[in-house]
Write a protein that holds these residues in place. Structure first.
Motif, short mmCIF file in Angstrom:
data_model
loop_
_atom_site.label_atom_id
_atom_site.label_comp_id
_atom_site.label_asym_id
_atom_site.label_seq_id
_atom_site.Cartn_x
_atom_site.Cartn_y
_atom_site.Cartn_z
N ASP A 1 109.52 69.22 26.26
CA ASP A 1 108.09 69.37 25.97
C ASP A 1 107.43 68.04 25.58
OD1 ASP A 1 109.68 69.37 23.72
OD2 ASP A 1 108.48 70.83 22.60
N ALA A 2 108.07 66.91 25.92
CA ALA A 2 107.48 65.61 25.58
C ALA A 2 106.53 65.14 26.69
CB ALA A 2 108.58 64.57 25.38
N ILE A 3 105.50 64.41 26.29
CA ILE A 3 104.59 63.80 27.26
C ILE A 3 105.12 62.40 27.56
CG2 ILE A 3 102.22 63.05 27.72
CD1 ILE A 3 101.29 64.87 25.43
N VAL A 4 105.24 62.05 28.83
CA VAL A 4 105.76 60.72 29.19
C VAL A 4 104.61 59.71 29.18
CG1 VAL A 4 106.90 59.33 30.95
CG2 VAL A 4 107.61 61.70 30.58
N LEU A 5 104.87 58.58 28.53
CA LEU A 5 103.87 57.51 28.50
C LEU A 5 104.52 56.24 29.04
CD1 LEU A 5 101.12 56.34 27.39
CD2 LEU A 5 102.36 55.83 25.30
N ASP A 6 104.13 55.86 30.27
CA ASP A 6 104.62 54.59 30.82
C ASP A 6 103.56 53.54 30.47
OD1 ASP A 6 105.21 52.32 32.32
OD2 ASP A 6 105.99 53.48 34.01
N ASN A 7 103.94 52.62 29.57
CA ASN A 7 102.92 51.68 29.11
C ASN A 7 103.05 50.28 29.72
OD1 ASN A 7 104.97 50.44 27.73
ND2 ASN A 7 104.38 51.16 25.72
N SER A 8 103.77 50.20 30.87
CA SER A 8 103.98 48.89 31.52
C SER A 8 102.66 48.15 31.74
CB SER A 8 104.65 49.05 32.88
OG SER A 8 105.79 49.83 32.77
N LEU A 9 101.63 48.90 32.12
CA LEU A 9 100.37 48.25 32.47
C LEU A 9 99.26 48.49 31.45
CD1 LEU A 9 100.42 49.15 36.28
CD2 LEU A 9 101.04 46.96 35.24
N LEU A 10 99.63 49.03 30.29
CA LEU A 10 98.61 49.33 29.29
C LEU A 10 98.61 48.30 28.17
CD1 LEU A 10 99.13 53.20 28.74
CD2 LEU A 10 97.44 52.07 30.19
N THR A 11 97.44 47.98 27.65
CA THR A 11 97.38 47.14 26.45
C THR A 11 97.68 48.04 25.25
OG1 THR A 11 95.06 47.59 26.04
CG2 THR A 11 95.55 45.70 27.46
N LYS A 12 97.94 47.40 24.10
CA LYS A 12 98.21 48.18 22.88
C LYS A 12 97.01 49.08 22.55
CE LYS A 12 101.15 44.72 20.79
NZ LYS A 12 101.20 43.60 19.86
N GLU A 13 95.81 48.52 22.76
CA GLU A 13 94.59 49.28 22.44
C GLU A 13 94.46 50.49 23.36
OE1 GLU A 13 94.68 45.93 23.02
OE2 GLU A 13 94.55 45.36 20.90
N GLU A 14 94.76 50.27 24.65
CA GLU A 14 94.63 51.38 25.60
C GLU A 14 95.62 52.50 25.29
OE1 GLU A 14 93.13 48.93 29.58
OE2 GLU A 14 95.27 49.03 29.11
N GLN A 15 96.86 52.11 24.99
CA GLN A 15 97.84 53.17 24.72
C GLN A 15 97.51 53.91 23.43
OE1 GLN A 15 101.99 52.21 24.39
NE2 GLN A 15 101.76 51.00 22.56
N LEU A 16 97.00 53.17 22.44
CA LEU A 16 96.65 53.81 21.17
C LEU A 16 95.53 54.84 21.38
CD1 LEU A 16 96.94 54.07 18.10
CD2 LEU A 16 95.29 52.21 17.85
N ALA A 17 94.51 54.44 22.14
CA ALA A 17 93.38 55.34 22.38
C ALA A 17 93.85 56.63 23.07
CB ALA A 17 92.33 54.63 23.24
N LEU A 18 94.75 56.46 24.02
CA LEU A 18 95.27 57.60 24.77
C LEU A 18 96.01 58.57 23.84
CD1 LEU A 18 95.48 58.28 27.82
CD2 LEU A 18 97.69 57.13 27.83
N VAL A 19 96.91 58.00 23.05
CA VAL A 19 97.76 58.83 22.20
C VAL A 19 96.98 59.43 21.03
CG1 VAL A 19 99.81 58.79 20.73
CG2 VAL A 19 99.83 57.57 22.89
N LEU A 20 96.00 58.68 20.55
CA LEU A 20 95.15 59.19 19.47
C LEU A 20 94.42 60.45 19.96
CD1 LEU A 20 94.60 58.29 16.60
CD2 LEU A 20 92.69 56.92 17.43
N GLY A 21 94.00 60.44 21.20
CA GLY A 21 93.35 61.60 21.81
C GLY A 21 94.29 62.80 21.80
N TRP A 22 95.55 62.58 22.20
CA TRP A 22 96.53 63.69 22.22
C TRP A 22 96.77 64.21 20.80
CZ3 TRP A 22 100.63 60.46 25.38
CH2 TRP A 22 100.16 60.29 26.69
N ALA A 23 96.86 63.28 19.85
CA ALA A 23 97.14 63.68 18.47
C ALA A 23 95.98 64.50 17.91
CB ALA A 23 97.39 62.45 17.60
N LYS A 24 94.76 64.05 18.17
CA LYS A 24 93.59 64.76 17.63
C LYS A 24 93.48 66.17 18.20
CE LYS A 24 90.97 61.04 15.73
NZ LYS A 24 89.99 59.99 15.90
N GLU A 25 93.84 66.31 19.47
CA GLU A 25 93.83 67.65 20.09
C GLU A 25 94.74 68.60 19.32
OE1 GLU A 25 94.96 68.03 24.27
OE2 GLU A 25 93.36 66.56 24.69
N LYS A 26 95.91 68.08 18.93
CA LYS A 26 96.89 68.92 18.21
C LYS A 26 96.44 69.18 16.79
CE LYS A 26 100.16 69.04 21.39
NZ LYS A 26 100.65 70.27 22.01
N ILE A 27 95.85 68.16 16.15
CA ILE A 27 95.49 68.29 14.74
C ILE A 27 94.25 69.17 14.57
CG2 ILE A 27 94.63 66.97 12.74
CD1 ILE A 27 96.47 64.65 13.68
#
Ligand code: CDP
Length: 226
Positions: free
Chosen positions: A198-224
């Protein structure tokens, strides 16, 4: 607002800890780098010449180890303490990296670390990164992320990190170490590195730290908030 546990797993040097730390800061959650615990145990074993192929010797050594995380408010950072000594820098040494996966494959070592990790998650509101967090430590975590990145990208990131800390290593040494650890971590008997179903895969090869944080923050907020 729900209080949740966020589990971040993945291969060596793919930016899990950076992501987990930033995410925890944004959410005001506790951040735990479980790898630093295996590294601190390895440092203790190396310093004290523990033969980790002997279970009795391992048990005795573990009974002498006390691990703690000390949070420094002004720095917004936590430090790992091995028997009250700050070992943040020492656990990143190449000698520790070369031996940590062998130590982390030992049953007694995993039981010791996992029990402490599960205690830290009792109140939820925690982001923990490692190899077995979504599969073994917190199989019921509300959000599980499995991070990957191309090996070349991971090697370059670790090389820059080591250089910044004045650690003299070659690109080749780093690549060998990452590949060796990924192999041992994925093939060990107990809690091997695996993507939880049940894990979401995040391939961050082409993402900046800011981009990956924004993405994951969105997933976290949905759950919270959801
Ligand atoms: O170098 P990197 O930051 O990617 O690794 P780390 O998170 O510091 O973890 C160091 C080593 O500890 C890994 O290669 C694994 O052998 C072990 N580990 C583990 O077995 N289980 C965990 N939950 C975390 C780390």
């Amino acid at each position: 607002m729900k209080k949740i546990i966020i589990a971040i797993d993945g291969f060596s040097s793919c930016g899990k800890s950076t992501l987990a730390k930033q995410l925890a800061q944004k959410l005001n959650y506790i951040f735990v780098d479980s790898g630093s615990m295996y590294r601190a145990i390895t440092l203790f074993f190396l310093r004290n010449h523990i033969d980790w192929n002997k279970p009795k010797e391992v048990q005795k050594a573990l009974s002498e180890i006390h691990l703690d995380f000390e949070y420094i408010n002004e720095e917004k950072q936590s430090h790992i303490l091995l028997n009250d000594e700050n070992v943040d820098v020492l656990i990143r040494d190449m000698l520790v990296s070369e031996n940590v996966s062998a130590v982390a494959a030992i049953k007694e070592v995993r039981d010791f670390a996992v029990a402490q990790q599960q205690l830290m998650g009792k109140k939820k509101q925690i982001v923990m990164d490692g190899r077995d967090i979504g599969t073994t430590v917190f199989p019921n975590a509300a959000l599980k992320i499995f991070v990957t990145a191309d090996i070349a990208v991971r090697v370059e990131r670790r090389f820059k990190e080591m250089l910044a800390k004045n650690n003299i290593v070659t690109i080749e040494e780093i690549q060998n170490n990452l590949e060796m650890r990924d192999y041992i971590d994925s093939n060990r008997e107990i809690s091997p590195l695996r993507q939880a179903p049940d894990a979401i895969v995040l391939d961050n090869s082409l993402l900046t730290k800011e981009e990956q944080l924004a993405l994951v923050l969105g997933w976290a907020k949905e759950k919270i908030e959801g």
